[in-house]
Scaffold this motif. Structure first.
Motif, PDB file in Angstrom:
ATOM      1  N   ARG A  51       0.469  -1.194   0.172  1.00 18.48           N
ATOM      2  CA  ARG A  51      -0.540  -0.427   0.083  1.00 18.48           C
ATOM      3  C   ARG A  51       0.777   1.394  -0.267  1.00 18.48           C
ATOM      4  O   ARG A  51       1.859   1.323   0.553  1.00 18.48           O
ATOM      5  N   ASP A  53       0.392   5.076   1.297  1.00 15.98           N
ATOM      6  CA  ASP A  53       0.093   6.232   1.898  1.00 15.98           C
ATOM      7  C   ASP A  53       0.696   8.036   1.823  1.00 15.98           C
ATOM      8  O   ASP A  53       1.060   7.725   2.026  1.00 15.98           O
ATOM      9  N   SER A  54      -0.597   9.155   0.629  1.00 20.42           N
ATOM     10  CA  SER A  54       0.419   9.933   0.333  1.00 20.42           C
ATOM     11  C   SER A  54      -0.994  10.546   0.907  1.00 20.42           C
ATOM     12  O   SER A  54      -0.348  12.057   0.719  1.00 20.42           O
ATOM     13  N   SER A  55      -1.398  10.545   2.530  1.00 20.89           N
ATOM     14  CA  SER A  55      -2.306  11.896   2.811  1.00 20.89           C
ATOM     15  C   SER A  55      -1.765  12.715   3.412  1.00 20.89           C
ATOM     16  O   SER A  55      -2.108  13.675   3.509  1.00 20.89           O
TER      17      SER A  55
END
Lengths: 770, 158
Positions: A51, A53-55
């Motif tokens: 995965r 996650d670039s939030s």
């Protein structure tokens, strides 16, 4: 007719701007509200992306876009579409782009990168050719069988790591070996290496609010960038504009499409703002295309008189993680696998092999430097075994008019023997042994190369005439330092009877300059040169038609000298290009004709595909260029250090359009070849490039400069402009084997694995039987 | 901590407030739009960013902006006389010392530093002076020839 402009040494047209610091490269472009890009790269050679996650990165103030393979599924490829813009599902080499950030400053973009969390599941890496080719090897590309590629030209082997297998079957190789007195087999290795243009790769992209995309790229091939981006993003080519300013060195490393996909994807997210990516030097080393590695096993059958009869070659290329362009290097090596020699019986298998290492791609020579490293030591070793002179054995086997090459093509216009004799003479190969200093030696190597392009690779040119009588030559070839602009201007000036200062020439802008396939393959002088010549002739025809009316004399009676149009016999009135630039003014006050333009195009005639099983074809490439180099070295037997004292080079370039620039190409090629011979190797550890700086990856400096002796042979090419052939890449091809052969001549050891380091020389000297 | 600095670039007085991490090359290229100076590696290894600082050649990527306070910087834009090439630039053009041109500004500045100190350099002196400037195109020979040619008229004057 006597030539007045071509064949003369004009200083390069782009010289003053470059000397003044005025020439603009892509990193010199600065636009209002420009965003800066940083790329997150894979730390693993082979891993599944669990995965991303670039939030947190996206939430950082000043960050305008974060993209990864989750958001962008676009794929790139020139001959085989295998390369994603960002890694999709898995990473295949250390340095592969996983995500990219566009932010209001570089510092912010770098901060944001650190906030992107990527979870990987490690996969067994394929780090060398033996692992890649082993039974049940892990697959670098599980879906190779689904990839789009050019059928019947490239031959991927499904469910293996082989992305192309090119074959040559000429004559009967078993018969050839049975007729031979001796058979000699050896294996030669070439590591992956970097092009090292001094300008790092860079691009700026911007999408306006109508959806039109403009890319400014320091690339070799604006039309190829446009085409491949159009395919990747499913846009029509006319909605993409590629502008190429001056390019700070290419050498193949900026051919095809590179980082432009990333900046374009980001620009499409942040319209209307421009985004800019300039790579750091370490990213150039690990993240851009490198020269493919090669393991070449050559088995040669020959007579006791030194005649080569049969050759079996296994060429195993380390194509790295993606081979969208590299598959064609493998093909070119197959069809060039006889080298510059006439060999009746040939069997070649050339394999492009995926590994989890940096992406292989075109490099000046397009496989020929690697291939000739093997072939030119092989023949030297055979000469030594027979006690023959290395020049004599080459002259005995060199192709000449009427010889056939590996594909069975009957060759014409071959000046190879003159090149060999010339290079040998310049360096003094025939000096008697008594004149030799201890541990000094001389060696020679020769070469052949043709442009490895599709049969449809096209060029075009457009010439307009300005009110002042000057002209603009408009083409889409990139000026990458080779001097192309100057030579194209000379051709136009020659044809139109103009002096050089009356010729202006542009850098490419695909919205305004006509189509050019790619600035690669040493094809611009030949292919674009023909297009420019035709455009100039068309413009000349229009000018002379108007002049004919004005001077009341038939067009064929007229000539143009320095822009002035008169009758050839000098009788009667004169007019000029300047007077006719906007059309013909009649004494009545009326006008006729109009502003003069000329257009020209060129596609080489009659290139033919190869038979899939035998590789035989009447004409695989537009033309061949031959050359030879010889080196004189001194070997320090205490340290193993090799000092290259002198290098001679003679090339048959058909016609030398500009002696000063031609000399520069040859000298530059020799020095790059010397650098490759002695220093260059991408050092990998678990797929990671360890020498990602100029301190750890040495290239030759002015301190290592040898004396260089350069000559030319001019055997005209039927369809070359003024007979000219391409030769820009060829200039570095034979340098490394010439140096290796000179080392053998000096101290009796043969180094078969590049680069020739002092450690290897010392080890070989110690292992040498006393 | 930001700091105000004052210096000259090509004999023009400049004052600006700089960040502690800003480099001389950033000041030249980003703040002053003097893009003639090129960045090739960012690590002081290729010489493309060579400029003269109080007459000494330096890699401008290794010099912090705060260090140039009170000093004189000379860049490739400061070699020419208005739009006219100086003899060194002209020699580079005439002798074929330029190909892609990306190393050229740094080469010119290293050569200028040499000629300012030594108007009659030997070939060995020239090679030594430019050995920190990488060029991938020319093979260096034409550059050495150009610097020699540029030196000769200068030495003839003295």
């Amino acid at each position: 007719m006597e030539k007045t402009v071509v064949g003369k040494s004009y200083p390069r047209l782009d010289g003053p701007a470059k000397a003044l610091g005025a020439a603009k490269y892509v990193a010199d472009l600065k636009m209002p509200n420009m965003l800066y890009v940083k790329v997150l790269r894979s730390p693993h050679p082979h891993a599944r992306i669990v995965r991303i996650d670039s939030s947190k990165a996206a939430a950082l103030p000043g960050v305008r876009a974060v993209l990864s393979g989750q958001d962008c599924q676009a794929m790139l490829g020139l001959y085989l579409i295998d390369r994603p813009i960002f890694a999709i599902d898995k990473v295949r080499f250390v340095g592969e782009p996983v995500a990219a950030v566009a932010a209001t400053s570089l510092r912010l973009a770098a901060q944001a990168l650190a906030l992107i969390a990527v979870e990987y599941e490690l996969l067994p890496p394929v780090l060398d050719l033996a692992t890649a080719l082993a039974k049940d090897a892990p697959l670098v590309h599980e879906k190779l069988h689904e990839y789009a590629h050019i059928h019947n030209v490239f031959f991927p082997v499904p469910h293996t790591n082989i992305s192309n297998h090119s074959k040559i079957r000429k004559g009967d190789v078993n018969l050839g070996f049975s007729q031979s007195d001796y058979v000699y087999e050896a294996t030669y290795r070439v590591p992956q290496m970097q092009h090292v243009p001094i300008e790092a790769h860079g691009a700026v992209a911007q999408m306006d609010m109508t959806g039109k995309v403009t890319i400014w790229s320091g690339c070799q091939s604006p039309n190829a960038v446009r085409k491949l981006a159009a395919v990747a993003f499913n846009l029509p080519e006319g909605r993409i504009r590629v502008i190429t300013p001056q390019v700070g060195g290419g050498f193949g490393g900026k051919a095809g499409i590179g980082i432009e996909g990333m900046v374009m994807a980001l620009a499409m997210r942040v319209a209307p703002y421009p985004v800019r990516l300039i790579l750091e030097r370490e990213e150039v080393f690990c993240g851009t295309a490198v020269r493919q590695g090669l393991q070449a096993t050559i088995k040669t059958g020959y007579t006791k008189e030194g005649r080569l009869l049969a050759q079996e070659a296994d060429l195993i290329w380390d194509g790295g993680a993606y081979t969208e362009y590299g598959v064609n290097i493998v093909r070119a090596a197959a069809y060039s696998s006889a080298g510059p020699y006439d060999i009746a019986h040939l069997k070649t298998d050339s394999y492009c092999v995926y590994t989890n290492t940096p992406v292989g791609g075109p490099f000046r020579g397009f496989g020929m430097g690697e291939l000739h490293w093997a072939l030119e030591q092989q023949i030297d070793a055979i000469a030594a075994k027979l006690g023959m002179d290395p020049v004599a054995i080459r002259l005995q086997n060199a192709v000449c008019d009427g010889s056939t090459n590996a594909t069975g093509e009957v060759l014409v216009g071959v000046g190879l023997s003159k090149c060999i004799e010339g290079a040998a003479r310049l360096i003094g190969m025939d000096a008697t042994p008594s004149e030799r200093k201890p541990n000094h030696g001389k060696g020679l190597a020769c070469m052949v190369k043709g442009p490895s392009t599709p049969g449809t690779a096209a060029s075009s040119a457009f010439i307009k005439i300005n009110e002042d009588g000057s002209i603009n030559v408009t083409i889409s070839s990139a000026e990458i330092g080779q001097g192309m602009q100057t030579v194209m201007a000379q051709i136009a000036a020659e044809e139109l009877g103009l002096s050089m200062e009356m010729v202006h020439i542009n850098t490419p802008d695909t919205d305004y300059s006509p189509y050019e396939w790619q600035t690669v393959a040493s094809r611009i002088t030949y292919s674009t040169g023909n297009a420019v010549q035709r455009a100039a002739r068309e413009a000349r025809g229009k000018l002379l038609a108007m002049a004919s009316e004005k001077l009341e004399s038939p067009p064929e009676s007229l000539t143009i000298v320095r822009g002035v149009i008169t009758r050839r016999d000098g009788i009667g009135p004169a007019t000029s290009i300047k007077e006719l630039a906007l059309g013909l003014s009649l004494p009545t006050g009326a006008g006729r004709g109009g502003p003069v333009m000329g257009t020209g195009y060129f596609i080489p005639d009659g290139i033919h595909g190869m038979d899939p099983e035998t590789g035989q074809t009447p004409k695989v490439t537009s033309h061949w260029t031959f050359g030879a180099q010889a080196a004189e070295v001194a070997v320090d037997i205490e340290t193993g250090k090799v000092n290259v004292l002198r290098v001679s080079a003679v090339y048959d370039t058909g016609f030398v359009l500009n002696p000063l620039l031609a000399l520069g190409q040859v000298e530059g090629g020799i020095m790059q070849g010397l650098s490759v011979a002695l220093y260059e190797e991408l050092q990998l550890s678990q797929g990671q490039v360890k020498n990602q700086s100029f301190v750890d990856y040495k290239i030759a400096t002015a301190a290592e400069l040898p004396e260089m002796l350069v000559g030319f042979v001019e055997t005209p090419l039927d369809d070359g402009p003024y007979g000219a052939r391409g030769f820009g890449e060829h200039t570095m091809v034979p340098t490394a084997p010439a140096i290796a052969n000179a080392i053998f001549n000096a101290v009796g050891v043969r180094i078969v694995d590049l680069p020739i380091t002092p450690e290897k020389v010392l080890a070989a000297l110690r292992a040498k039987p006393k | 901590m930001q700091r105000k600095i004052a210096f000259t670039v090509n004999q023009q007085q400049v004052e600006m407030v700089v960040d502690p991490f800003e480099r001389l090359i950033d000041v030249l290229r980003e703040r002053l739009d003097l893009t003639g100076t090129k960045e090739g590696c960012g690590g002081g290894e290729c010489g493309a960013c060579t400029v003269l600082l109080d007459g000494e050649s330096v890699n401008s990527c290794l010099v912090l902006a705060v260090e140039i306070d009170g000093k004189a910087v000379r860049t490739v834009e400061g070699l020419s006389h208005y739009l006219e090439l100086d003899e060194l630039q002209q020699a580079f053009v005439n002798e074929g010392a330029i190909q892609c041109g990306f190393c050229t500004p740094g080469m010119l500045m290293s050569a200028r530093a040499l000629l300012d100190k030594n108007s009659e350099p030997t070939v060995a002196d020239i090679r030594e002076a430019i050995s920190g400037n990488l060029c991938r195109c020319t093979g260096y020979e034409r550059i050495v020839v150009a610097v020699s040619k540029a030196a000769r008229p200068a030495s003839a004057l003295t």
